[in-house]
Design an enzyme around this catalytic site. Structure first.
Site, PDB file in Angstrom:
ATOM      1  N   LYS A  94       0.821  -1.031   0.011  1.00 57.75           N
ATOM      2  CA  LYS A  94       0.119   0.026  -0.149  1.00 57.75           C
ATOM      3  C   LYS A  94       0.866   1.385  -0.068  1.00 57.75           C
ATOM      4  O   LYS A  94       0.409   2.328  -0.491  1.00 57.75           O
ATOM      5  CB  LYS A  94      -0.843  -0.054   1.273  1.00 57.75           C
ATOM      6  CG  LYS A  94      -2.057  -0.873   1.175  1.00 57.75           C
ATOM      7  CD  LYS A  94      -3.311  -0.656   1.991  1.00 57.75           C
ATOM      8  CE  LYS A  94      -4.522  -1.571   1.746  1.00 57.75           C
ATOM      9  NZ  LYS A  94      -4.243  -2.938   1.958  1.00 57.75           N
ATOM     10  N   GLU A 116      -9.566   7.284   3.756  1.00 61.64           N
ATOM     11  CA  GLU A 116     -10.302   6.096   4.645  1.00 61.64           C
ATOM     12  C   GLU A 116      -9.493   5.045   5.051  1.00 61.64           C
ATOM     13  O   GLU A 116      -8.762   4.623   4.355  1.00 61.64           O
ATOM     14  CB  GLU A 116     -11.583   5.771   3.916  1.00 61.64           C
ATOM     15  CG  GLU A 116     -11.246   4.518   3.065  1.00 61.64           C
ATOM     16  CD  GLU A 116     -10.166   4.794   1.840  1.00 61.64           C
ATOM     17  OE1 GLU A 116     -10.193   6.113   1.516  1.00 61.64           O
ATOM     18  OE2 GLU A 116      -9.577   3.990   1.298  1.00 61.64           O
ATOM     19  N   SER A 382       1.706 -10.077  -0.946  1.00 61.12           N
ATOM     20  CA  SER A 382       1.455  -8.534  -0.819  1.00 61.12           C
ATOM     21  C   SER A 382       1.835  -7.772   0.722  1.00 61.12           C
ATOM     22  O   SER A 382       1.957  -6.516   0.607  1.00 61.12           O
ATOM     23  CB  SER A 382      -0.196  -8.356  -0.874  1.00 61.12           C
ATOM     24  OG  SER A 382      -1.059  -8.978  -0.046  1.00 61.12           O
TER      25      SER A 382
HETATM   26  C1  LIG Z   1      -5.089  -3.978   1.685  1.00 61.68           C
HETATM   27  C2  LIG Z   1      -4.425  -5.089   1.371  1.00 61.68           C
HETATM   28  C3  LIG Z   1      -4.682  -6.212   0.332  1.00 61.68           C
HETATM   29  C4  LIG Z   1      -5.971  -6.011  -0.710  1.00 61.68           C
HETATM   30  O1  LIG Z   1      -6.005  -4.639  -1.352  1.00 61.68           O
HETATM   31  P1  LIG Z   1      -5.782  -4.549  -2.903  1.00 61.68           P
HETATM   32  O2  LIG Z   1      -6.149  -3.477  -3.317  1.00 61.68           O
HETATM   33  O3  LIG Z   1      -6.686  -5.795  -3.631  1.00 61.68           O
HETATM   34  O4  LIG Z   1      -4.258  -4.984  -3.268  1.00 61.68           O
HETATM   35  C5  LIG Z   1      -4.007  -7.327   0.100  1.00 61.68           C
HETATM   36  N1  LIG Z   1      -2.982  -7.439   0.864  1.00 61.68           N
HETATM   37  C6  LIG Z   1      -2.459  -6.577   1.858  1.00 61.68           C
HETATM   38  C7  LIG Z   1      -1.410  -7.135   2.689  1.00 61.68           C
HETATM   39  C8  LIG Z   1      -3.371  -5.408   2.326  1.00 61.68           C
HETATM   40  O5  LIG Z   1      -2.909  -4.782   3.054  1.00 61.68           O
END
Ligand SMILES: *Cc1c(COP(=O)(O)O)cnc(C)c1O
Length: 400
Positions: A94, A116, A382
């Site tokens: 993010k 948000e 992610s």
């Molecule tokens: C917020 C988040 C997501 C989901 O958001 P996307 O916009 O679909 O990437 C996925 N993995 C993590 C670690 C997150 O913090």
């Protein structure tokens, strides 16, 4: 193919029939100003140079592409590589988007960021970007989420942000988005709204995608260096859809299998999930036309996932478009499967993944059984799981 009418998204932000800009008249000037600024700065050398330096020295890019040898051997199938977005500063992808939007806002002459947040991840990333760029910051968060995410609330405050409680509606993410949009309408002169994923009104879906596409650009270079060829399969979890499109985008012209994994929660039949493609239909929500979990009257349904980052009623419009084109397949993993993958990766690789990312690991385990040893999979990790360990302990009935 190169006719202007084929451009995606078009000038109004439509990905085929999806996307667009479904907002009150009062927000249009803000969106048009943002779109103009984005068009200008995405090609501006100074801006790109500033972003590049911060990606390297502040975020820690490039993130490694790690060959998960233990997992690959355990599954006995393809080679599995992990794109380590979990090693980004603040623990997830993010930040890629948040710092880019903070820099853009400063160039636009804005002095204040708002955002948000649900679980607090995007709030922390935005507060970090604001601190870095020397901007004021206010984060809207539902009171239910404030209660559940006390640690992230304190983090945001340490970073200098004001956290404003939203007591309306379900007191969660979607209500926080409504409040942030209301603030923006009132304070647009000095304020930029940092949206956290590839969703909402144009230009957010395309802008956030571009800011996250660094993931795939790096992964492509890294896999060519490691294996001297492109992978056979890419896998990522899909909340709003930013980490997945971030990985996939640089590979869209290649003939590679791509799989997006939504939150299956307690299963589709239970109604407690966030699998928009498995259980949703076309609708308009928070400025955007897309797949949406809604009842027959168009009321937005409650969602559930063990991972807060995937727990949202709609999904980025470009995903709908790419699904129609059969470029990307979508599936889901249940809470239980994700928890199993969370423990597996921790034990076998020494990497505790975010519960969101554990959904992607689940799918890698599933597809591995039908792939040969020479195949290559890249899974987007992610985020890291530090934020989730308490919740996992609670679910397992372990008192800390
Ligand atoms: C917020 C988040 C997501 C989901 O958001 P996307 O916009 O679909 O990437 C996925 N993995 C993590 C670690 C997150 O913090």
């Amino acid at each position: 193919m190169n006719k202007k009418s084929d451009k995606v998204p078009d000038s109004k932000g439509h990905f085929g029939q999806y996307g667009g800009r479904f907002v009150p008249e009062t927000l249009m000037p803000a969106l048009i100003e943002l779109e103009k600024a984005y068009r200008k700065y995405r090609k501006n050398k100074d801006f790109l140079q500033e972003l590049k330096i911060l990606q390297k020295d502040f975020v820690g890019r490039p993130t490694p592409l790690y060959f998960a040898g233990n997992l690959s051997e355990y599954l006995g199938g393809p080679k599995i590589y992990l794109k380590r977005e979990d090693l980004c500063h603040t623990g997830a992808h993010k930040i890629n988007n948040a710092i880019a939007q903070a820099l853009l806002a400063r160039r636009m002459g804005k002095t204040r960021l708002i955002a948000e947040t649900g679980a607090g991840q995007h709030g922390v990333a935005t507060a970090t970007g604001a601190a870095l760029a020397g901007l004021e910051c206010e984060i809207y968060m539902g009171s239910e989420d404030i209660r559940r995410q006390a640690l992230n609330v304190f983090r945001m405050k340490l970073l200098g942000a004001k956290v404003t409680e939203v007591t309306l509606g379900s007191k969660t993410l979607k209500d926080a988005i409504n409040e942030a949009l209301r603030d923006w309408t009132t304070n647009v002169r000095n304020t930029h709204y940092v949206l956290g994923t590839v969703f909402g009104p144009h230009p957010y879906p395309v802008m956030v995608r571009d800011f996250q596409s660094i993931i795939g650009i790096e992964a492509r270079e890294q896999i060519m260096k490691a294996e001297n060829r492109l992978p056979d399969c890419l896998i990522a979890c899909v909340g709003g859809g930013s980490n997945s499109i971030g990985l996939f985008h640089a590979f869209l012209k290649d003939n590679i299998r791509m799989i997006g994994v939504e939150a299956g929660g307690h299963g589709i039949k239970s109604g407690k999930h966030a699998a928009r493609f498995a259980g949703g239909s076309l609708g308009i929500f928070q400025g955007c036309k897309s797949y949406l979990l809604q009842d027959r009257d168009g009321n937005v349904l409650g969602t559930h996932s063990v991972s807060a980052g995937l727990d949202y009623a709609s999904v980025g419009p470009e995903h709908c478009y790419l699904r129609d084109l059969r470029k990307i397949e979508y599936t889901y993993a249940t809470d239980r499967e994700a928890l199993r993958a969370f423990e597996l990766l921790s034990k076998i690789e020494g990497i505790i993944p975010a519960l969101e990312s554990a959904h992607a690991i689940t799918e890698a385990v599933k597809v591995a059984s039908s792939m040969n040893k020479k195949s290559i999979i890249i899974v987007n990790l992610s985020g890291r799981g530090d934020k989730d360990v308490q919740e996992v302990a609670r679910i397992k009935g372990i008192r800390l």
